[in-house]
Design a protein around this motif. Structure first.
Motif, PDB file in Angstrom:
ATOM      1  N   PRO A   1       0.823  -1.201   0.000  1.00  0.00           N
ATOM      2  CA  PRO A   1       0.000   0.000   0.000  1.00  0.00           C
ATOM      3  C   PRO A   1       0.863   1.259   0.000  1.00  0.00           C
ATOM      4  O   PRO A   1       1.906   1.311   0.648  1.00  0.00           O
ATOM      5  N   ALA A   2       0.418   2.258  -0.737  1.00  0.00           N
ATOM      6  CA  ALA A   2       1.154   3.512  -0.818  1.00  0.00           C
ATOM      7  C   ALA A   2       0.990   4.279   0.493  1.00  0.00           C
ATOM      8  O   ALA A   2      -0.092   4.309   1.077  1.00  0.00           O
ATOM      9  N   THR A   3       2.045   4.916   0.918  1.00  0.00           N
ATOM     10  CA  THR A   3       1.980   5.730   2.120  1.00  0.00           C
ATOM     11  C   THR A   3       1.285   7.051   1.792  1.00  0.00           C
ATOM     12  O   THR A   3       1.238   7.458   0.630  1.00  0.00           O
ATOM     13  N   PRO A   4       0.749   7.731   2.784  1.00  0.00           N
ATOM     14  CA  PRO A   4       0.106   9.030   2.505  1.00  0.00           C
ATOM     15  C   PRO A   4       1.059  10.042   1.867  1.00  0.00           C
ATOM     16  O   PRO A   4       0.653  10.835   1.031  1.00  0.00           O
ATOM     17  N   ARG A   5       2.327   9.978   2.244  1.00  0.00           N
ATOM     18  CA  ARG A   5       3.292  10.918   1.664  1.00  0.00           C
ATOM     19  C   ARG A   5       3.493  10.647   0.180  1.00  0.00           C
ATOM     20  O   ARG A   5       3.549  11.576  -0.629  1.00  0.00           O
ATOM     21  N   VAL A   6       3.584   9.386  -0.196  1.00  0.00           N
ATOM     22  CA  VAL A   6       3.759   9.034  -1.603  1.00  0.00           C
ATOM     23  C   VAL A   6       2.512   9.402  -2.396  1.00  0.00           C
ATOM     24  O   VAL A   6       2.599   9.930  -3.509  1.00  0.00           O
ATOM     25  N   ARG A   7       1.337   9.147  -1.826  1.00  0.00           N
ATOM     26  CA  ARG A   7       0.086   9.502  -2.504  1.00  0.00           C
ATOM     27  C   ARG A   7      -0.033  11.009  -2.682  1.00  0.00           C
ATOM     28  O   ARG A   7      -0.461  11.483  -3.735  1.00  0.00           O
ATOM     29  N   ALA A   8       0.361  11.782  -1.665  1.00  0.00           N
ATOM     30  CA  ALA A   8       0.281  13.241  -1.756  1.00  0.00           C
ATOM     31  C   ALA A   8       1.247  13.773  -2.809  1.00  0.00           C
ATOM     32  O   ALA A   8       0.916  14.691  -3.570  1.00  0.00           O
ATOM     33  N   ARG A   9       2.442  13.193  -2.861  1.00  0.00           N
ATOM     34  CA  ARG A   9       3.420  13.628  -3.868  1.00  0.00           C
ATOM     35  C   ARG A   9       2.937  13.319  -5.268  1.00  0.00           C
ATOM     36  O   ARG A   9       3.045  14.144  -6.178  1.00  0.00           O
ATOM     37  N   SER A  10       2.381  12.133  -5.457  1.00  0.00           N
ATOM     38  CA  SER A  10       1.837  11.756  -6.749  1.00  0.00           C
ATOM     39  C   SER A  10       0.690  12.674  -7.141  1.00  0.00           C
ATOM     40  O   SER A  10       0.598  13.125  -8.289  1.00  0.00           O
ATOM     41  N   ALA A  11      -0.189  12.974  -6.195  1.00  0.00           N
ATOM     42  CA  ALA A  11      -1.317  13.858  -6.480  1.00  0.00           C
ATOM     43  C   ALA A  11      -0.841  15.261  -6.825  1.00  0.00           C
ATOM     44  O   ALA A  11      -1.391  15.903  -7.730  1.00  0.00           O
ATOM     45  N   ALA A  12       0.181  15.754  -6.132  1.00  0.00           N
ATOM     46  CA  ALA A  12       0.716  17.080  -6.430  1.00  0.00           C
ATOM     47  C   ALA A  12       1.301  17.130  -7.842  1.00  0.00           C
ATOM     48  O   ALA A  12       1.117  18.117  -8.570  1.00  0.00           O
ATOM     49  N   LEU A  13       1.984  16.070  -8.235  1.00  0.00           N
ATOM     50  CA  LEU A  13       2.538  16.033  -9.591  1.00  0.00           C
ATOM     51  C   LEU A  13       1.436  15.983 -10.643  1.00  0.00           C
ATOM     52  O   LEU A  13       1.523  16.657 -11.680  1.00  0.00           O
ATOM     53  N   TRP A  14       0.373  15.210 -10.394  1.00  0.00           N
ATOM     54  CA  TRP A  14      -0.752  15.178 -11.328  1.00  0.00           C
ATOM     55  C   TRP A  14      -1.451  16.534 -11.363  1.00  0.00           C
ATOM     56  O   TRP A  14      -1.951  16.962 -12.417  1.00  0.00           O
ATOM     57  N   GLY A  15      -1.499  17.234 -10.243  1.00  0.00           N
ATOM     58  CA  GLY A  15      -2.063  18.575 -10.221  1.00  0.00           C
ATOM     59  C   GLY A  15      -1.256  19.538 -11.073  1.00  0.00           C
ATOM     60  O   GLY A  15      -1.812  20.345 -11.827  1.00  0.00           O
ATOM     61  N   ALA A  16       0.066  19.441 -10.982  1.00  0.00           N
ATOM     62  CA  ALA A  16       0.924  20.285 -11.814  1.00  0.00           C
ATOM     63  C   ALA A  16       0.719  19.969 -13.296  1.00  0.00           C
ATOM     64  O   ALA A  16       0.659  20.881 -14.134  1.00  0.00           O
TER      65      ALA A  16
END
Length: 101
Positions: free
Chosen positions: A30-45
């Motif tokens: 399972p992805a950690t919250p930090r990894v999920r947040a980083r991935s989401a931030a990159l998709w937002g960019a």
């Protein structure tokens, strides 16, 4: 266990170098919250810059200017970035739960 769950090597990645401490995440873990947040931030960019590229293309090729100025365009790009980051953060958990990632 050949499916990557359990067993003595559950915490190590099969791609780790021999002799390493196996600090990498296991495949399917399972992805950690930090990894999920980083991935989401990159998709937002990606979403924000994609909107800016489309707006620029419309200004170059389209019939004229957009109904909003430069500040409005940047504001809409920020809104698109926030929305795409939020949606990707929520969708990743749902897709991972259905094993579609």
């Amino acid at each position: 266990m050949g499916d990557g769950e359990g067993g003595p090597d559950a915490g190590t990645d099969s791609d780790d170098a021999p002799g390493s401490d196996g600090g990498g995440r296991a495949v399917g873990a399972p992805a950690t919250p930090r990894v999920r947040a980083r991935s989401a931030a990159l998709w937002g960019a990606v979403g924000g810059f994609a909107f800016l590229a489309l707006a620029q293309g419309y200004r170059l090729v389209g019939p004229g200017s957009l109904p909003v100025g430069l500040g409005g365009t940047v504001s809409v790009a920020v809104a698109v970035a926030v929305a795409s980051a939020g949606l990707s953060y929520l969708a990743e958990a749902r897709l991972r739960a259905k094993r579609r990632t």
